[in-house]
Structure formats: C-alpha cells, structure tokens
Design a protein around this motif. Structure first.
Motif, PDB file in Angstrom:
ATOM      1  N   THR A   1      -9.805  43.441  26.898  1.00 39.12           N
ATOM      2  CA  THR A   1     -10.111  44.149  28.142  1.00 39.12           C
ATOM      3  C   THR A   1      -9.215  45.374  28.296  1.00 39.12           C
ATOM      4  O   THR A   1      -9.660  46.444  28.719  1.00 39.12           O
ATOM      5  CB  THR A   1      -9.927  43.211  29.349  1.00 39.12           C
ATOM      6  N   ALA A   2      -7.939  45.224  27.927  1.00 33.90           N
ATOM      7  CA  ALA A   2      -6.996  46.342  28.033  1.00 33.90           C
ATOM      8  C   ALA A   2      -7.402  47.490  27.115  1.00 33.90           C
ATOM      9  O   ALA A   2      -7.334  48.664  27.499  1.00 33.90           O
ATOM     10  CB  ALA A   2      -5.585  45.876  27.692  1.00 33.90           C
ATOM     11  N   GLN A   3      -7.814  47.165  25.894  1.00 33.59           N
ATOM     12  CA  GLN A   3      -8.260  48.204  24.961  1.00 33.59           C
ATOM     13  C   GLN A   3      -9.481  48.939  25.503  1.00 33.59           C
ATOM     14  O   GLN A   3      -9.518  50.172  25.519  1.00 33.59           O
ATOM     15  CB  GLN A   3      -8.580  47.586  23.606  1.00 33.59           C
ATOM     16  N   ARG A   4     -10.477  48.179  25.931  1.00 33.99           N
ATOM     17  CA  ARG A   4     -11.708  48.809  26.422  1.00 33.99           C
ATOM     18  C   ARG A   4     -11.429  49.713  27.618  1.00 33.99           C
ATOM     19  O   ARG A   4     -11.950  50.819  27.719  1.00 33.99           O
ATOM     20  CB  ARG A   4     -12.742  47.736  26.785  1.00 33.99           C
ATOM     21  N   THR A   5     -10.587  49.251  28.515  1.00 36.97           N
ATOM     22  CA  THR A   5     -10.253  50.037  29.708  1.00 36.97           C
ATOM     23  C   THR A   5      -9.550  51.331  29.336  1.00 36.97           C
ATOM     24  O   THR A   5      -9.864  52.407  29.852  1.00 36.97           O
ATOM     25  CB  THR A   5      -9.371  49.200  30.655  1.00 36.97           C
ATOM     26  N   GLU A   6      -8.574  51.234  28.413  1.00 33.96           N
ATOM     27  CA  GLU A   6      -7.807  52.417  28.014  1.00 33.96           C
ATOM     28  C   GLU A   6      -8.663  53.391  27.229  1.00 33.96           C
ATOM     29  O   GLU A   6      -8.597  54.611  27.444  1.00 33.96           O
ATOM     30  CB  GLU A   6      -6.583  52.003  27.200  1.00 33.96           C
ATOM     31  N   TYR A   7      -9.485  52.909  26.311  1.00 40.43           N
ATOM     32  CA  TYR A   7     -10.341  53.795  25.532  1.00 40.43           C
ATOM     33  C   TYR A   7     -11.331  54.520  26.443  1.00 40.43           C
ATOM     34  O   TYR A   7     -11.600  55.717  26.267  1.00 40.43           O
ATOM     35  CB  TYR A   7     -11.108  53.018  24.463  1.00 40.43           C
ATOM     36  N   GLN A   8     -11.877  53.801  27.410  1.00 38.55           N
ATOM     37  CA  GLN A   8     -12.838  54.418  28.321  1.00 38.55           C
ATOM     38  C   GLN A   8     -12.165  55.460  29.204  1.00 38.55           C
ATOM     39  O   GLN A   8     -12.723  56.533  29.464  1.00 38.55           O
ATOM     40  CB  GLN A   8     -13.494  53.353  29.193  1.00 38.55           C
ATOM     41  N   ARG A   9     -10.949  55.152  29.640  1.00 34.17           N
ATOM     42  CA  ARG A   9     -10.201  56.117  30.458  1.00 34.17           C
ATOM     43  C   ARG A   9      -9.963  57.407  29.690  1.00 34.17           C
ATOM     44  O   ARG A   9     -10.183  58.511  30.206  1.00 34.17           O
ATOM     45  CB  ARG A   9      -8.863  55.499  30.892  1.00 34.17           C
ATOM     46  N   GLN A  10      -9.514  57.278  28.437  1.00 35.02           N
ATOM     47  CA  GLN A  10      -9.248  58.469  27.649  1.00 35.02           C
ATOM     48  C   GLN A  10     -10.536  59.217  27.303  1.00 35.02           C
ATOM     49  O   GLN A  10     -10.545  60.449  27.275  1.00 35.02           O
ATOM     50  CB  GLN A  10      -8.494  58.098  26.377  1.00 35.02           C
ATOM     51  N   LEU A  11     -11.588  58.483  27.035  1.00 32.56           N
ATOM     52  CA  LEU A  11     -12.869  59.133  26.764  1.00 32.56           C
ATOM     53  C   LEU A  11     -13.290  60.016  27.927  1.00 32.56           C
ATOM     54  O   LEU A  11     -13.753  61.145  27.743  1.00 32.56           O
ATOM     55  CB  LEU A  11     -13.932  58.061  26.505  1.00 32.56           C
ATOM     56  N   ASN A  12     -13.090  59.514  29.142  1.00 30.17           N
ATOM     57  CA  ASN A  12     -13.538  60.232  30.334  1.00 30.17           C
ATOM     58  C   ASN A  12     -12.594  61.354  30.759  1.00 30.17           C
ATOM     59  O   ASN A  12     -13.047  62.392  31.256  1.00 30.17           O
ATOM     60  CB  ASN A  12     -13.700  59.253  31.500  1.00 30.17           C
ATOM     61  N   TYR A  13     -11.281  61.142  30.570  1.00 32.35           N
ATOM     62  CA  TYR A  13     -10.311  62.057  31.173  1.00 32.35           C
ATOM     63  C   TYR A  13      -9.389  62.772  30.191  1.00 32.35           C
ATOM     64  O   TYR A  13      -8.744  63.757  30.575  1.00 32.35           O
ATOM     65  CB  TYR A  13      -9.454  61.301  32.203  1.00 32.35           C
ATOM     66  N   GLU A  14      -9.279  62.286  28.964  1.00 37.01           N
ATOM     67  CA  GLU A  14      -8.352  62.894  28.011  1.00 37.01           C
ATOM     68  C   GLU A  14      -9.034  63.111  26.664  1.00 37.01           C
ATOM     69  O   GLU A  14      -8.451  62.896  25.609  1.00 37.01           O
ATOM     70  CB  GLU A  14      -7.114  62.005  27.835  1.00 37.01           C
ATOM     71  N   GLY A  15     -10.274  63.563  26.722  1.00 36.13           N
ATOM     72  CA  GLY A  15     -11.040  63.705  25.489  1.00 36.13           C
ATOM     73  C   GLY A  15     -10.791  64.988  24.726  1.00 36.13           C
ATOM     74  O   GLY A  15     -11.124  65.091  23.551  1.00 36.13           O
ATOM     75  N   GLY A  16     -10.183  65.975  25.368  1.00 32.08           N
ATOM     76  CA  GLY A  16     -10.202  67.310  24.818  1.00 32.08           C
ATOM     77  C   GLY A  16      -8.985  67.775  24.056  1.00 32.08           C
ATOM     78  O   GLY A  16      -8.705  68.975  24.039  1.00 32.08           O
ATOM     79  N   PHE A  17      -8.234  66.874  23.435  1.00 31.86           N
ATOM     80  CA  PHE A  17      -7.152  67.357  22.577  1.00 31.86           C
ATOM     81  C   PHE A  17      -7.436  66.983  21.130  1.00 31.86           C
ATOM     82  O   PHE A  17      -8.140  66.016  20.836  1.00 31.86           O
ATOM     83  CB  PHE A  17      -5.780  66.853  23.040  1.00 31.86           C
ATOM     84  N   LEU A  18      -6.883  67.759  20.230  1.00 29.81           N
ATOM     85  CA  LEU A  18      -7.101  67.533  18.810  1.00 29.81           C
ATOM     86  C   LEU A  18      -6.164  66.434  18.319  1.00 29.81           C
ATOM     87  O   LEU A  18      -4.983  66.426  18.638  1.00 29.81           O
ATOM     88  CB  LEU A  18      -6.841  68.821  18.025  1.00 29.81           C
TER      89      LEU A  18
END
Length: 212
Positions: free
Chosen positions: A39-56
């Motif tokens: 659950t922790a992984q899914r939550t963190e991955y989804q958060r970054q997908l939505n809000y921190e997607g734009g760095f190389l």
C-alpha cells in the motif's frame, strides 16, 4: 538555423551506465505496473506520478523505453526538448531551481521539464564516439535585460552532476541531475560530471512537428 546547426541538431536517447534516462512519470508508471505492491509503494508511486513527474531520472531496468530528446543546436549550444509523445511532449528540459513545500527555493538547479520559453541550454563535450558530458550554459538574454550580459549568455558553466534523492521508500532509489556539487547526507560524495551514452535516432531536425 544555418547548415552547421542543422547538421548538429538531432533526436536521441541518453543512457547512464547502460540504463535509459526517463522522466519520473515514466518511472512511476513502470513501478505502478509491478504485479505486487505494498500500500505504501502504490501510494508513493501515485503521488509522484501526479505531482513529481517532470524531472529527469534513470530507469530501473536497462530495457525500459528511454525518453526521446530533441537536441537543437545553436552555435554548439543545445536546447533540449521532450520528443516522446505524451504528457510532456514539446516541453523544454532545463536546469531550474525547485521550491520546497515550505516555499523555499533551492540553491541548485535540477534538470526538469518546463514550458518557460527561455530554458537553460547545454554544451556537449564529446569524450569519445557516442559518449558525452553535458555542461550547463548561461541563460540567454530576454527582452528588457541589460546588453551588458550579452557576452556572457553563451558562456559554458559547470558540468551536470548526478546525485541520489531520499524517498519515503528506502529501497526505491531515484537519481537526479544537478548543476551544482551538493553536500548533504543524501548526495553522492565527491560527484563526478555525468558521462552519458548517446543513441542518435534522427538528425537535422528543425521543429517538433518534424519528429512527433
């Protein structure tokens, strides 16, 4: 664009130690597709997908689809744009200062996507065939700025450095690119300028419409 700049403009993939460079949202999409997640992984991955997607960053696996980047030459200074269709297609890649959740602006620049029409640029330092280092270039003048900076706007500055970022999940390393040698506990000590493998996919590209 003169013929020399046209000849030097390319679309290409970048690799680091055999692994492709991707935007963070691509990395998060791959991680979310794993068959078993806590659950922790899914939550963190989804958060970054939505809000921190734009760095190389660097992909987890060497068979991941790399980001396609348009390198547009102007007097051997390159403007980088995302050429992979999708979420950030056409955005510039630029070394930009980030703002924390507390509203504090970082002293270093990170290589992120931006729609700013005056992005940072890069100088390509060829180490050997297919291997390059990126050096940061002073930002161009914009309308209204003093002409006293005109001679400095193409100045080659320091190299691009690699460092690792702490994440809420201990085993999920992420790598960032910076224009500054950082000193902190989450940083690689004594970082070296990053050496990239360049895989050319097309040459002489004039506009994103030509490569989309």
């Amino acid at each position: 664009m003169n013929q020399d700049d046209l000849n030097k403009s390319v679309v290409a993939h970048l690799f680091l130690a055999g692994k492709p460079l991707v935007l963070n949202y691509q990395l998060m999409e791959k991680r979310l597709a794993r068959p078993r997640l806590t659950t922790a992984q899914r939550t963190e991955y989804q958060r970054q997908l939505n809000y921190e997607g734009g760095f190389l960053t660097v992909a987890d696996r060497d068979d991941a689809e790399p980001l396609l980047i348009h390198f547009r030459s102007e007097n051997d200074r390159y403007t980088l744009r995302v050429a992979t269709p999708g979420r950030f297609y056409g955005y510039f890649l630029s070394m930009e200062r980030m703002q924390s959740t507390n509203g504090l602006t970082s002293s270093s620049g990170n290589l992120i996507v931006t729609q700013d029409v005056n992005p940072t640029r890069f100088y390509m330092n060829a180490l050997s065939k297919g291997y390059e280092r990126l050096f940061n270039v002073a930002r161009k003048l914009i309308v209204g700025e003093s002409d006293s900076r005109a001679d400095a706007q193409d100045k080659v500055l320091g190299p691009t450095f690699l460092y690792r970022n702490k994440t809420p999940l201990v085993n999920d390393e992420q790598q960032y690119f910076s224009d500054t040698v950082l000193r902190a506990e989450h940083v690689i000590w004594d970082p070296l300028p990053v050496e990239f493998t360049v895989q050319i996919r097309g040459a002489g590209v004039l506009a994103l419409d030509d490569i989309g």
